[in-house]
Structure formats: structure tokens, C-alpha cells
Design a protein around this motif. Structure first.
Motif, PDB file in Angstrom:
ATOM      1  N   GLU A   7      24.839  23.806  90.627  1.00 29.38           N
ATOM      2  CA  GLU A   7      24.257  22.455  90.621  1.00 29.38           C
ATOM      3  C   GLU A   7      25.356  21.383  90.766  1.00 29.38           C
ATOM      4  O   GLU A   7      25.235  20.454  91.565  1.00 29.38           O
ATOM      5  CB  GLU A   7      23.501  22.241  89.308  1.00 29.38           C
ATOM      6  N   LEU A   8      26.439  21.595  89.967  1.00 27.26           N
ATOM      7  CA  LEU A   8      27.534  20.610  90.028  1.00 27.26           C
ATOM      8  C   LEU A   8      28.212  20.609  91.399  1.00 27.26           C
ATOM      9  O   LEU A   8      28.591  19.557  91.912  1.00 27.26           O
ATOM     10  CB  LEU A   8      28.573  20.903  88.944  1.00 27.26           C
ATOM     11  N   ASN A   9      28.353  21.784  91.980  1.00 24.52           N
ATOM     12  CA  ASN A   9      28.986  21.851  93.313  1.00 24.52           C
ATOM     13  C   ASN A   9      28.184  21.082  94.361  1.00 24.52           C
ATOM     14  O   ASN A   9      28.736  20.615  95.346  1.00 24.52           O
ATOM     15  CB  ASN A   9      29.137  23.308  93.763  1.00 24.52           C
ATOM     16  N   ASN A  10      26.887  20.988  94.113  1.00 25.18           N
ATOM     17  CA  ASN A  10      26.037  20.322  95.117  1.00 25.18           C
ATOM     18  C   ASN A  10      25.733  18.858  94.797  1.00 25.18           C
ATOM     19  O   ASN A  10      24.970  18.223  95.505  1.00 25.18           O
ATOM     20  CB  ASN A  10      24.708  21.078  95.252  1.00 25.18           C
ATOM     21  N   VAL A  11      26.349  18.357  93.719  1.00 20.82           N
ATOM     22  CA  VAL A  11      26.037  16.966  93.338  1.00 20.82           C
ATOM     23  C   VAL A  11      26.516  16.012  94.438  1.00 20.82           C
ATOM     24  O   VAL A  11      27.598  16.161  94.988  1.00 20.82           O
ATOM     25  CB  VAL A  11      26.726  16.605  92.001  1.00 20.82           C
ATOM     26  N   LEU A  14      33.164  23.332  83.339  1.00 20.95           N
ATOM     27  CA  LEU A  14      32.001  22.627  83.927  1.00 20.95           C
ATOM     28  C   LEU A  14      31.965  21.172  83.471  1.00 20.95           C
ATOM     29  O   LEU A  14      31.718  20.247  84.253  1.00 20.95           O
ATOM     30  CB  LEU A  14      30.698  23.317  83.496  1.00 20.95           C
ATOM     31  N   LYS A  15      32.263  20.996  82.166  1.00 20.48           N
ATOM     32  CA  LYS A  15      32.233  19.650  81.605  1.00 20.48           C
ATOM     33  C   LYS A  15      33.266  18.765  82.310  1.00 20.48           C
ATOM     34  O   LYS A  15      32.995  17.609  82.684  1.00 20.48           O
ATOM     35  CB  LYS A  15      32.554  19.726  80.105  1.00 20.48           C
ATOM     36  N   LYS A  46      23.152  30.978  83.083  1.00 15.64           N
ATOM     37  CA  LYS A  46      23.085  29.518  82.909  1.00 15.64           C
ATOM     38  C   LYS A  46      24.323  28.842  83.496  1.00 15.64           C
ATOM     39  O   LYS A  46      24.243  27.835  84.215  1.00 15.64           O
ATOM     40  CB  LYS A  46      22.997  29.163  81.417  1.00 15.64           C
ATOM     41  N   ILE A  47      25.494  29.427  83.180  1.00 14.95           N
ATOM     42  CA  ILE A  47      26.743  28.826  83.667  1.00 14.95           C
ATOM     43  C   ILE A  47      26.796  28.868  85.195  1.00 14.95           C
ATOM     44  O   ILE A  47      27.177  27.884  85.861  1.00 14.95           O
ATOM     45  CB  ILE A  47      27.960  29.541  83.037  1.00 14.95           C
ATOM     46  N   LYS A  48      26.347  29.960  85.734  1.00 16.22           N
ATOM     47  CA  LYS A  48      26.360  30.110  87.192  1.00 16.22           C
ATOM     48  C   LYS A  48      25.467  29.030  87.853  1.00 16.22           C
ATOM     49  O   LYS A  48      25.857  28.367  88.822  1.00 16.22           O
ATOM     50  CB  LYS A  48      25.859  31.515  87.555  1.00 16.22           C
ATOM     51  N   ALA A  49      24.260  28.868  87.232  1.00 17.78           N
ATOM     52  CA  ALA A  49      23.312  27.886  87.792  1.00 17.78           C
ATOM     53  C   ALA A  49      23.891  26.462  87.725  1.00 17.78           C
ATOM     54  O   ALA A  49      23.803  25.675  88.678  1.00 17.78           O
ATOM     55  CB  ALA A  49      21.991  27.956  87.044  1.00 17.78           C
TER      56      ALA A  49
END
Ligand code: DAH
Length: 344
Positions: free
Chosen positions: A11-15, A62-63, A4-7
Motif C-alpha cells: 500500500e505504501l509503495n503505491n501511495v 514501514l512507519k 499484514k506487513i506485506k499488505a
């Protein structure tokens, strides 16, 4: 948890937030109590102590990344839209705008008007576009009379019927036709002449015309009113001089000089070493011009009148010791701002 953390990391890297809609979707997913983080933390609580230590900081990271993305997006908006540049402390005093001031010509015009108002004149305004009739013919400038050449004219029509008034005397004619005597009016306004612009001549300038029509009005009244004006404007020691002159619309005509205040009549560059400065023309209204007075009693000879025309630029130059006419229309803030503290 690891997956989950990896996904989410990916996702955040591609925002890439592009518009308000994108921002809304991003916030819904990553910011606040309804984002992906609260359920993740809930899951974390249930894990073993070692797992907590391993994944807890990763979720925090991540947050923070999500917060960072939001902050950067807001910053980029600030640079684009001036509305976002407003100071956050709205209680700060607003930045002040410098207060404008009146043009020196307007200041002097007002001052001159006030003096004449005190002496019983009322103000009338005329049109800057005039007809040949009012500007010349009715003022006793016959067609082909050389006096017309003394005032180089800007004509507005091919037949030379419409023109820009060359003097405020044009409005004088309109008042003669409209009002019944006795009356005393001043006519301030802009006039135009087709002249090369130099430090001493301009293609437009300003005059105050005065007329007084009534029974028994004489040259003595004219002289008195001009003396009153000169002393009110330039000081009680001012003297005036009326030099014989020629204007087609007055008889007799005179040029008005005032004693030079800058050199106390000793002679300086302003008065060209004469001790006197010319400020306008005047005279008794010519019977041919006066004949146009409407509603006068049947006995037209009953009324006489005087008229004068004063240059506002000349008065202003004397008042503020200005040597070049062109500065009045140069729109130079360094010149104009010197007058902004004078009564507004
Ligand atoms: N209109 C004249 C000019 O512009 C000035 C003038 C002279 C006005 C004599 C008058 C007057 O009213 O009586 O040069």
C-alpha cells in the motif's frame, strides 16, 4: 503479522498524494496515534521474543517510510507555493526594501518653489492640456504670427484648438482671468514641444512660471526677484544679466543669464566660453495680455506686472553638472539612485 506487513508495504509503495484530500486520507491511515501503526505495535507486544525481533524492525521501517512520504510531499509543495518558502524562524528581521528617492528634477523644482515661497509667491498648478486661446491667442500670439512657429506644438484636435501646452505661460492667462490683483504666483509644471530629442532638446520638459501683478510693479522688482532667486539657488556670489529679447506677451522682454559658476566666468563648455548661462525668459506683462485681468478696478491702467519663465531642466543640469537632457527620462537606476540619499 507477515501478511499484514506485506499488505501495508504494498500500500505504501503505491501511495501517490495528489491533493489536500489525498493528504488527509494518507495521514489518517499512516500518521499519528489513530493510524494503522499503534494497533500493529500492540499486536507485536503479544508475540514471542523471536517474532518480536523479526517483525518489530519491519513495522518501524514501514512507519519511517510513511514519514518519508509525508516529508517528500511537503518538500514538493514548498517548491510550488511561495508561501511555503517563508523562513521558519519568524523572529528573524524582515528583508528590507531599498528606499526610493526623488527624481533630480523634482528635487530642484522643490528647491526653486521654496525660494519663491519665501519671497511671497504662492503655487498654482495648471492643466497640461490647453486651448489655443490660452497657449497663444490670449498671450498676444496673433493667428499666423511667425512666433507660433517658434514653439512646435503637439495638437490634440484637428481644428488645432486643443493642444499640449508649450509653456507654463498658458496657465498665466487662466490666473489673470480668475484672480483680482494684487497677486504673486508661481506655476511649476510640464510642457511639451514637438521637437527631435537630442542632448539639448526634448519633446517634454519643465518650467516654473512666475507672475506678479499689482500697483506700481516695475522692471526693477523683476530684476530684484530674479537676483534674489539666483543667489539663493546658486550662491550669494552669483550675478545676473538681462539681455533684451522678444516674447509676444511681454514688453519689454529679456533673456535671463546667470554668471557661470563652474568656471567663475572664465569660459567653459557649459557656458560655451561666454561666462554666462541662459536660464529663462522674462519681462513686463504686455498691456494686451494684462487687459484680461478680471475684477481689476475700473482703471485698468492702475496695475502693471512682470512675468518670468525658468527652465527646471537647465537649473538641474547646472546644479548637478549634467550634460545630456535625455538622462532625465531614461529611467536608468544607476543615474537615479545617486539622488536617493538626498532629502526625501
Ligand atoms: N514662455 C516662454 C518660453 O517658454 C518663457 C517666458 C518668457 C515666460 C518670458 C515668461 C516671460 O513668463 O515673461 O519660452
Amino acid at each position: 503479522m507477515k501478511e499484514k506487513i506485506k499488505a501495508l508495504k504494498e500500500e505504501l509503495n503505491n501511495v501517490n498524494i495528489q491533493d489536500p484530500e489525498g493528504l488527509k486520507n494518507f495521514c489518517a491511515r499512516f500518521i499519528g496515534s489513530k493510524s494503522v501503526f499503534p494497533p500493529l505495535f500492540a499486536e507485536l507486544v503479544k508475540l514471542s521474543q523471536t517474532d518480536k525481533k523479526q517483525w518489530g524492525p519491519k513495522i518501524q521501517e514501514l512507519k519511517q517510510q510513511a514519514q518519508e512520504i509525508l516529508k517528500n510531499y511537503n518538500e514538493s509543495l514548498k517548491n510550488k507555493d511561495p508561501r511555503f518558502l517563508a523562513p521558519t524562524d519568524l523572529s528573524l528581521p524582515a528583508s528590507t526594501q531599498p528606499l526610493g528617492g526623488r527624481h533630480p528634477l523634482s528635487l530642484v523644482q522643490r528647491e526653486m518653489e521654496k525660494i519663491f515661497l519665501k519671497n511671497g509667491f504662492s503655487i498654482k498648478n495648471g492643466s497640461e492640456i490647453e486651448t489655443d486661446e490660452h497657449n497663444f491667442t490670449a498671450l498676444n500670439f496673433p493667428t499666423d504670427h511667425p512666433a507660433r512657429d517658434s514653439q512646435d506644438t503637439f495638437f490634440l484636435s484637428k481644428d488645432k484648438n486643443y493642444l499640449l501646452r508649450t509653456h507654463t505661460s498658458a496657465t498665466q492667462v487662466r490666473l489673470l482671468k480668475k484672480y483680482s490683483p494684487p497677486f504673486k504666483y508661481i506655476i511649476p509644471g510640464r510642457v511639451y514641444r514637438n521637437e527631435t530629442v537630442t542632448s539639448r532638446a526634448h519633446c517634454f520638459f519643465h518650467q516654473i512660471e512666475g507672475i506678479n501683478i499689482g500697483e506700481g510693479i516695475s522692471f526693477a522688482h523683476l530684476k530684484y526677484v530674479l537676483l534674489r532667486f539666483a543667489q539663493a539657488f546658486f550662491g550669494s556670489k552669483t550675478k545676473i544679466r538681462l539681455r533684451p529679447s522678444y516674447f509676444p506677451f511681454t514688453e519689454p522682454s529679456a533673456e535671463l543669464d546667470i554668471s557661470c559658476l563652474l568656471c567663475q566666468e572664465k569660459g567653459c563648455s557649459i557656458c560655451k566660453k561666454t561666462g554666462w548661462v541662459e536660464v529663462g525668459g522674462c519681462g513686463m506683462i504686455h498691456p494686451r495680455v494684462l487687459a484680461q485681468v478680471q475684477n481689476a478696478s475700473k482703471d485698468k491702467t492702475k496695475y502693471t506686472g512682470y512675468a518670468f519663465g525658468l527652465g527646471i531642466e537647465r537649473m538641474t543640469m547646472l546644479r548637478y553638472q549634467i550634460h545630456d537632457l535625455r538622462i532625465f527620462s531614461a529611467n536608468d537606476i544607476r543615474f537615479l539612485s545617486q539622488f536617493s540619499t538626498v532629502h526625501i
